[in-house]
Design an enzyme around this catalytic site. Structure first.
Site, PDB file in Angstrom:
ATOM      1  N   ALA A   8       4.090  -1.346   8.922  1.00  0.00           N
ATOM      2  CA  ALA A   8       3.708  -2.288   9.983  1.00  0.00           C
ATOM      3  C   ALA A   8       4.483  -3.579   9.804  1.00  0.00           C
ATOM      4  CB  ALA A   8       2.207  -2.582   9.944  1.00  0.00           C
ATOM      5  N   LEU A  15       0.829  -1.199   0.000  1.00  0.00           N
ATOM      6  CA  LEU A  15       0.000   0.000   0.000  1.00  0.00           C
ATOM      7  C   LEU A  15       0.869   1.257   0.000  1.00  0.00           C
ATOM      8  CD1 LEU A  15      -3.221   0.416   2.148  1.00  0.00           C
ATOM      9  CD2 LEU A  15      -1.780   2.348   1.549  1.00  0.00           C
ATOM     10  N   TYR A  23      -0.309 -10.029  16.472  1.00  0.00           N
ATOM     11  CA  TYR A  23      -0.454  -9.057  15.379  1.00  0.00           C
ATOM     12  C   TYR A  23      -1.698  -8.207  15.581  1.00  0.00           C
ATOM     13  CZ  TYR A  23      -1.704  -7.253  10.766  1.00  0.00           C
ATOM     14  OH  TYR A  23      -2.081  -6.436   9.736  1.00  0.00           O
TER      15      TYR A  23
END
Length: 297
Positions: free
Chosen positions: A71, A12, A135
């Site tokens: 992330a 992204l 996560y």
């Protein structure tokens, strides 16, 4: 306008830099060497997990707006190394949020459908998160860091991001194409429902949210179709004209370190009403994915 993008080596984030380059003064941040094609942007080697470098790079650049797409997304890797997951997903988001607060910059932080437990999806923005696994829990903490510390902030949740940009990392979708092309079977979970999200579409939606709206709070910017992974694999195979074996597998039959939300997926009615860039259904996503993959040849 000065815009910074974290996670610029990722799916992204890389698409967001490509969308912005030439239109804004762009700082792309990522860990290690830049893996993006050359373009009109600056690169900063900065590690979300070190507690300092991303915040320092943002303060030096002084952006008006930040897309925080970085992330640690290896779900099972996070389960094996919770300390690293915390440093990157929670601490890294805190770094970004501290810098945005100091600068008065607008922030859009990218998050995940995994903040839900997967018992009652698809989920709207007002559903109460119940993350399971390292996560999911560290990403939920990252959401809160952004929302609590930055007055001008939105959280954009996506799911099962994929894309065919040359140089981008492998995803479930690209593995389907690669395996079926060489005659290997594809194993896919039949009991996990997800909202596959084309990276370019998500980048366009999150940038519009960041730069063209004053929306505050959570917005779901995933793909518009909820389906199980077996059906997703079949749709990919059909669009690419690939025959081969797609083997349904139950998650319980595989020894996975991290739990998966099963009855998941995200509702996107709010994004459809708010944004000019619409969440794409699976057929249009795969048309665009097919065109992206063609550029790899």
């Amino acid at each position: 306008m000065r815009v910074a993008v974290t996670g610029a080596n990722g799916l992204l984030g890389g698409e967001a830099v490509a969308c912005l380059a030439g239109r804004s003064d762009v700082l792309a941040l990522g860990r290690g060497p830049c893996r993006l094609p050359p373009g009109p942007y600056r690169w900063a080697d900065a590690d979300l997990g070190d507690g300092r470098s991303v915040e320092a790079a943002l303060l030096a650049f002084q952006p008006d707006a930040v897309l925080h797409a970085g992330a640690l997304t290896d779900v099972d890797g996070c389960e094996r190394d919770p300390e690293q997951a915390w440093r990157v997903n929670a601490g890294g988001s805190e770094q970004v949020a501290r810098a945005c607060r100091a600068l008065g910059a607008r922030l859009v932080a990218v998050s995940t459908d995994y903040v839900f437990d997967g018992t009652a999806g698809p989920y709207g923005e007002d559903a109460i998160p119940n993350p399971r696994g390292v996560y999911a829990r560290t990403k939920r903490v990252g959401e809160e860091a952004a929302l609590l510390l930055v007055p001008d902030c939105a959280v954009a949740r996506v799911a099962v991001v994929y894309g065919g940009r040359p140089g981008a990392k492998a995803t479930f979708a690209t593995q389907i194409v690669e395996k079926l092309s060489r005659g290997a079977p594809v194993h896919a979970f039949s009991d996990q429902r997800v909202s596959p999200t084309l990276a370019r579409n998500a980048a366009e939606m999150t940038l519009e949210l960041l730069l063209e709206t004053e929306y505050l709070g959570v917005l779901h910017t995933s793909g518009a179709t909820v389906l199980d992974r077996v059906e997703f694999a079949r749709r990919v195979a059909s669009r690419f004209g690939l025959a081969g074996e797609i083997v349904p597998v139950l998650t319980a039959a595989v020894k996975l370190p991290a739990p998966r939300p099963l009855h998941g997926g995200l509702r996107v009615e709010r994004a459809k009403a708010l944004l000019r860039t619409q969440p794409l259904g699976i057929d249009e996503q795969l048309e665009r994915f097919h065109a992206e993959m063609a550029l790899r040849r």
